[in-house]
Scaffold this active site. Sequence first.
Site, PDB file in Angstrom:
ATOM      1  N   ASP A 281       0.857  -1.198   0.000  1.00  0.00           N
ATOM      2  CA  ASP A 281       0.000   0.000   0.000  1.00  0.00           C
ATOM      3  C   ASP A 281       0.891   1.246   0.000  1.00  0.00           C
ATOM      4  O   ASP A 281       1.590   1.531   0.977  1.00  0.00           O
ATOM      5  CB  ASP A 281      -0.903  -0.005   1.243  1.00  0.00           C
ATOM      6  CG  ASP A 281      -1.946   1.099   1.163  1.00  0.00           C
ATOM      7  OD1 ASP A 281      -3.138   0.790   1.127  1.00  0.00           O
ATOM      8  OD2 ASP A 281      -1.543   2.298   1.117  1.00  0.00           O
TER       9      ASP A 281
ATOM     10  N   ASP B 252       0.284   3.911   2.840  1.00  0.00           N
ATOM     11  CA  ASP B 252       0.739   3.446   4.158  1.00  0.00           C
ATOM     12  C   ASP B 252       2.261   3.425   4.240  1.00  0.00           C
ATOM     13  O   ASP B 252       2.843   3.796   5.259  1.00  0.00           O
ATOM     14  CB  ASP B 252       0.179   2.045   4.444  1.00  0.00           C
ATOM     15  CG  ASP B 252      -1.287   2.083   4.818  1.00  0.00           C
ATOM     16  OD1 ASP B 252      -1.784   3.169   5.182  1.00  0.00           O
ATOM     17  OD2 ASP B 252      -1.943   1.030   4.751  1.00  0.00           O
TER      18      ASP B 252
END
Length: 209
Positions: free
Chosen positions: A200, A203
């Site tokens: 991700d 993130d």
Amino acid sequence: MGHVHVLDHPLIQHKLTHIRDKSTGTKEFRELVDEVAMLMAFEITRNLPLQETTIETPVMEAKAKVLAGKKIGLIPILRAGLGMVDGVLKLIPAAKVGHVGLYRDPETLKPVEYYIKLPSDIEERELIVIDPMLATGGSANDAIASLKKRGAKNIRLMCLIAAPEGVDVIKKEHPDVDIYLGALDEKLDDHAYIVPGLGDAGDRLFGTK
Ligand SMILES: O=P(O)(O)OC[C@H]1O[C@H](OP(=O)(O)OP(=O)(O)O)[C@H](O)[C@@H]1O
Ligand SMILES: O=c1cc[nH]c(=O)[nH]1
Ligand SMILES: [Mg+2]
């Protein structure tokens, strides 16, 4: 028809490998994304128009080339797109920056727009939509449609990594948009994450989970 350019410069590929590596921590990840964005900007701006001017070198008067004043706009898709903006601005410091806030709903995988703020003259600008990941293509597709609805005419899309599914969506929905990638990966997994990808992007950039 929009073209897909995979930027295979060795420096981009080398840095992308470290970006993908799960042992790369937030600080290094952020620095590498910034560097790759700058290198990609170098390639993406290859065909910017030039014009001739006259200057005085210490030796003589000379004709020389400068950029023909094309107006550029950078449009990062929040959040993860923010990680690539400064790298591009290092090479195009006069670019205006607009923001499109989108997140991908984890259940439906559909993009949800929560913010948009653009330069007032987007219809005159050469826009570069910036997002590290092109997965299902839903987010970039919506962002580009949103820009066109507001008058944008010239749009390029710049991503670190794409899945074939996302590329197909943009080619179908926005055939006028050229796509610039660091890599075209194999596929999406069952959660629509890019395989092998980098996880991700938001993130990893911001240290959230
Ligand atoms: O092509 P898609 O299937 O739409 O997926 C790609 C989108 O997903 C990620 O954003 P995310 O929703 O994780 O938001 P974030 O940047 O705030 O983390 C990524 O940065 C893209 O915007
Ligand atoms: O692989 C993916 C897919 C969507 N968003 C990401 O950050 N990574
Ligand atoms: Mg995210």
